[in-house]
Design a protein around this motif. Structure first.
Motif, mmCIF file in Angstrom:
data_model
loop_
_atom_site.group_PDB
_atom_site.id
_atom_site.type_symbol
_atom_site.label_atom_id
_atom_site.label_comp_id
_atom_site.label_asym_id
_atom_site.label_seq_id
_atom_site.Cartn_x
_atom_site.Cartn_y
_atom_site.Cartn_z
ATOM 1 N N MET A 1 13.156 4.141 39.222
ATOM 2 C CA MET A 1 13.066 3.309 37.844
ATOM 3 C C MET A 1 13.959 2.252 37.710
ATOM 4 O O MET A 1 14.967 2.531 37.977
ATOM 5 C CB MET A 1 13.079 4.365 36.450
ATOM 6 N N GLU A 2 13.463 1.042 37.020
ATOM 7 C CA GLU A 2 14.575 0.060 36.859
ATOM 8 C C GLU A 2 15.038 -0.043 35.475
ATOM 9 O O GLU A 2 13.989 -0.015 34.567
ATOM 10 C CB GLU A 2 13.754 -1.376 37.513
ATOM 11 N N TYR A 3 16.398 0.142 35.235
ATOM 12 C CA TYR A 3 16.687 -0.088 34.089
ATOM 13 C C TYR A 3 16.835 -1.429 33.562
ATOM 14 O O TYR A 3 17.299 -2.193 34.214
ATOM 15 C CB TYR A 3 18.226 0.804 33.755
ATOM 16 N N GLN A 4 16.547 -1.378 31.996
ATOM 17 C CA GLN A 4 16.774 -2.853 31.417
ATOM 18 C C GLN A 4 18.273 -2.560 30.690
ATOM 19 O O GLN A 4 18.851 -3.777 30.432
ATOM 20 C CB GLN A 4 16.113 -2.930 30.462
ATOM 21 N N THR A 5 18.976 -1.513 30.869
ATOM 22 C CA THR A 5 20.329 -1.256 30.058
ATOM 23 C C THR A 5 21.504 -1.062 31.194
ATOM 24 O O THR A 5 20.995 -0.689 32.377
ATOM 25 C CB THR A 5 20.229 -0.162 29.137
ATOM 26 N N LYS A 6 22.648 -1.155 30.880
ATOM 27 C CA LYS A 6 23.867 -1.005 31.458
ATOM 28 C C LYS A 6 24.812 -0.322 30.987
ATOM 29 O O LYS A 6 24.695 -0.441 29.703
ATOM 30 C CB LYS A 6 24.464 -2.351 31.930
ATOM 31 N N SER A 7 25.729 0.310 31.689
ATOM 32 C CA SER A 7 26.483 1.455 31.143
ATOM 33 C C SER A 7 27.938 1.583 32.052
ATOM 34 O O SER A 7 27.739 1.670 33.394
ATOM 35 C CB SER A 7 26.166 2.695 30.681
ATOM 36 N N GLY A 8 29.049 1.452 31.367
ATOM 37 C CA GLY A 8 30.122 1.781 32.092
ATOM 38 C C GLY A 8 31.068 2.699 31.439
ATOM 39 O O GLY A 8 31.202 2.568 30.251
ATOM 40 N N PHE A 9 31.830 3.365 32.219
ATOM 41 C CA PHE A 9 32.852 4.442 31.766
ATOM 42 C C PHE A 9 34.256 3.899 32.226
ATOM 43 O O PHE A 9 34.411 3.521 33.513
ATOM 44 C CB PHE A 9 32.623 5.896 32.187
ATOM 45 N N VAL A 10 35.147 3.709 31.471
ATOM 46 C CA VAL A 10 36.246 3.221 31.737
ATOM 47 C C VAL A 10 37.427 4.060 31.196
ATOM 48 O O VAL A 10 37.542 4.462 29.998
ATOM 49 C CB VAL A 10 36.564 1.636 31.035
ATOM 50 N N ALA A 11 38.428 4.579 32.014
ATOM 51 C CA ALA A 11 39.597 5.511 31.479
ATOM 52 C C ALA A 11 40.693 4.519 31.326
ATOM 53 O O ALA A 11 41.047 3.792 32.141
ATOM 54 C CB ALA A 11 39.815 6.446 32.613
ATOM 55 N N ILE A 12 41.242 4.792 30.159
ATOM 56 C CA ILE A 12 42.599 3.801 29.666
ATOM 57 C C ILE A 12 43.949 4.968 30.112
ATOM 58 O O ILE A 12 44.021 5.905 29.297
ATOM 59 C CB ILE A 12 42.463 3.521 28.312
ATOM 60 N N VAL A 13 44.580 4.670 31.044
ATOM 61 C CA VAL A 13 45.822 5.494 31.385
ATOM 62 C C VAL A 13 47.023 4.766 31.509
ATOM 63 O O VAL A 13 46.910 3.518 31.248
ATOM 64 C CB VAL A 13 45.559 5.882 32.553
ATOM 65 N N GLY A 14 48.041 5.476 31.325
ATOM 66 C CA GLY A 14 49.538 4.939 31.204
ATOM 67 C C GLY A 14 50.466 5.803 30.772
ATOM 68 O O GLY A 14 50.037 6.936 30.359
ATOM 69 N N TYR A 171 31.944 -4.107 34.816
ATOM 70 C CA TYR A 171 32.010 -2.803 35.555
ATOM 71 C C TYR A 171 30.667 -1.956 35.103
ATOM 72 O O TYR A 171 30.419 -0.740 35.565
ATOM 73 C CB TYR A 171 33.138 -1.932 35.154
ATOM 74 N N ALA A 172 29.697 -2.381 34.231
ATOM 75 C CA ALA A 172 28.653 -1.598 33.698
ATOM 76 C C ALA A 172 27.638 -1.603 34.781
ATOM 77 O O ALA A 172 27.545 -2.766 35.452
ATOM 78 C CB ALA A 172 28.246 -2.305 32.567
ATOM 79 N N GLN A 173 26.964 -0.526 35.020
ATOM 80 C CA GLN A 173 26.193 -0.599 35.870
ATOM 81 C C GLN A 173 24.694 -0.228 35.497
ATOM 82 O O GLN A 173 24.552 0.442 34.452
ATOM 83 C CB GLN A 173 26.281 0.689 37.043
ATOM 84 N N PRO A 174 23.553 -0.482 36.143
ATOM 85 C CA PRO A 174 22.376 -0.239 35.496
ATOM 86 C C PRO A 174 22.181 1.258 35.197
ATOM 87 O O PRO A 174 22.283 2.034 36.202
ATOM 88 C CB PRO A 174 21.219 -0.778 36.759
ATOM 89 N N GLY A 175 21.722 1.605 34.176
ATOM 90 C CA GLY A 175 21.468 3.008 33.887
ATOM 91 C C GLY A 175 21.176 3.056 32.260
ATOM 92 O O GLY A 175 21.414 2.140 31.714
ATOM 93 N N PRO A 176 21.020 4.331 31.904
ATOM 94 C CA PRO A 176 20.930 4.492 30.408
ATOM 95 C C PRO A 176 21.836 4.586 29.643
ATOM 96 O O PRO A 176 23.156 4.527 30.316
ATOM 97 C CB PRO A 176 20.398 5.946 30.255
ATOM 98 N N HIS A 177 21.805 4.259 28.335
ATOM 99 C CA HIS A 177 23.174 4.312 27.347
ATOM 100 C C HIS A 177 23.272 5.652 27.335
ATOM 101 O O HIS A 177 22.324 6.695 27.021
ATOM 102 C CB HIS A 177 22.818 3.611 26.217
ATOM 103 N N TYR A 178 24.690 6.307 27.314
ATOM 104 C CA TYR A 178 24.808 7.679 27.301
ATOM 105 C C TYR A 178 25.075 8.002 25.723
ATOM 106 O O TYR A 178 25.173 9.137 25.272
ATOM 107 C CB TYR A 178 25.937 8.069 28.013
ATOM 108 N N PHE A 179 25.022 7.099 24.836
ATOM 109 C CA PHE A 179 25.690 7.204 23.518
ATOM 110 C C PHE A 179 24.761 6.383 22.840
ATOM 111 O O PHE A 179 24.037 5.349 23.008
ATOM 112 C CB PHE A 179 26.916 6.777 22.963
#
Ligand code: GTP
Ligand code: MG
Length: 301
Positions: A1-14, A171-179
C-alpha cells in the motif's frame, strides 16, 4: 500500500536543565511538559505531536541524563535510553556556552550503536553574546558525532524554532499518522494536572524536598455550580518522603501549600479553559524513591 501520509518519531535527549521540555513546548505551542530551573524536572517520557498537512512528527521529551542515585533515577535514565531505541531521529540538546562532557558522550554512544540520525541543538542562544563561544561549541559537537545538523536556537524567545521543525520534517517516513491529527500530546488529563502541581512544588520549595515529591490526581470531574457555571473539581495528593518535608510543603499556617495550590489552579484554568476547584492533600510515603511498588502506583512503571 502506498501512503499519502508521513510520520516521524524524534527523541529529545540531553543533560538536565538544558531546556528539552522548553523546546518541546515551544515546538508544540502548548505547555505540555513542566519546566523549572531545578535539574531532574522531567521524570517520564512525554510525547508531543505536530501534524501539518500530510506530515506528523511525534517528539519524545525525556528526563535529563544523569548518574542514577535511587530507583526513581534508575527508572528515569531507562526512559532516556529506551527512547532512542525506536525513533527515526534523535535531538541532542546542549546549553550554549556550557562545555560538553561525559553525559553527552554517553548519549552519543547510544546513537552510534543504532546508527541513529541525529541533530544537535545549542539552546539558550539568547544568553550568549560572544559568537566565538558558539563556533567552538559547534566544532566540539562535530568532533563527537556525524550530526546531520548543528542548530543554535532559543526555546525561550522561540528564535529558530519554526525553522528547526521544518528541518525535522525530513525525517518523516511514508506511513500512517499514529495520533489523531488534532491531538498534541499523549498525556492523560489527570497526569497533566498532577504535573502542574509538581511544577509549583519545584518552584516553591528548595533542596531535596521537591525532588522527593510525587503528585497523584485521584479525581477530576466537572459539575455545574449553583450559578450555572461549569466547574472542574480536581483532588490531588502530594506524596513526600518525610514528616518534616510535609511540614515544609504545608508551611506556616498552610501558607506554602496555599500558594502552590493557587498557582497550580491558575495553570489548570488556563490550560483546560474552565473554572477549577483544586484540593491538595499532603501525605508521607517514607523513602518512596527506593520502593518500586509505590513508584509504580505513582505512575512510574
Ligand atoms: N534563557 C533561556 N532559558 C531557557 C531556555 N530554554 C529553557 N530555559 C530555562 O532553563 C531551565 C530548564 O528548562 P527545562 O525545559 O525544564 O529543562 P530540561 O532540559 O527539560 O530539564 P530536565 O527535565 O530537568 O532534564 C528553565 O529555567 C527554563 O526556563 C532558553 O532558550 N533561554
Ligand atoms: Mg524536562
Amino acid at each position: 500500500m502506498e501512503y499519502q501520509t508521513k510520520s516521524g518519531f524524534v527523541a529529545i535527549v540531553g543533560r538536565a536543565n538544558v531546556g528539552k521540555s522548553s523546546l518541546l513546548n515551544a515546538m508544540i505551542g502548548e505547555k505540555i511538559a513542566i519546566v523549572s530551573d531545578k535539574p531532574q524536572t522531567t521524570r517520564t517520557r512525554i510525547t508531543g505531536v505536530i501534524t501539518r498537512d500530510e506530515v506528523q512528527l511525534a517528539f519524545i521529551d525525556t528526563p535529563g541524563m544523569h548518574r542514577p542515585r535511587n530507583s526513581l533515577s534508575e527508572y528515569m535514565v531507562k526512559q532516556v535510553t529506551d527512547s532512542v531505541g525506536d525513533v527515526d531521529a534523535a535531538v541532542l540538546v546542549v546549553e550554549a556556552g556550557v562545555p560538553l562532557g561525559d553525559i553527552e558522550s554517553q548519549l552519543i554512544k547510544n546513537f552510534a550503536q543504532r546508527k541513529l540520525p541525529a541533530v544537535a541543538v545549542i539552546n539558550k542562544m539568547d544568553t550568549v553574546q560572544d559568537k566565538a563561544v558558539i563556533l567552538s561549541q559547534i566544532a566540539a559537537l562535530s568532533q563527537m558525532y556525524s550530526f546531520d545538523h548543528i542548530y543554535p536556537l532559543s526555546a525561550k524567545t522561540k528564535e529558530g524554532v519554526e525553522e528547526f521543525i521544518k528541518l525535522l520534517e525530513d525525517y518523516a517516513q511514508p506511513g500512517p499518522h499514529y495520533f489523531e491529527n488534532e491531538r498534541f500530546t499523549d498525556q492523560p488529563e489527570k497526569v497533566l494536572a498532577a504535573e502542574m502541581v509538581r511544577e509549583k512544588l519545584l518552584r516553591n520549595l528548595r533542596d531535596e524536598v521537591p525532588h522527593g515529591t510525587a503528585v497523584v490526581v485521584e479525581t477530576m470531574k466537572e459539575h455545574t455550580a449553583r450559578n450555572g457555571e461549569e466547574v472542574l473539581d480536581v483532588d490531588a495528593i502530594i506524596y513526600c518522603e518525610r514528616e518534616n518535608h510535609k511540614g515544609m510543603i504545608i508551611g506556616k499556617g498552610g501558607a506554602t501549600l496555599k500558594r502552590i495550590a493557587t498557582q497550580a489552579r491558575g495553570e489548570m484554568e488556563r490550560f483546560f479553559q474552565i473554572q477549577v476547584n483544586l484540593k491538595c492533600w499532603v501525605k508521607v510515603k517514607e523513602d518512596w524513591r527506593n520502593r518500586e511498588q509505590i513508584m509504580r502506583s505513582f505512575g512510574y512503571n
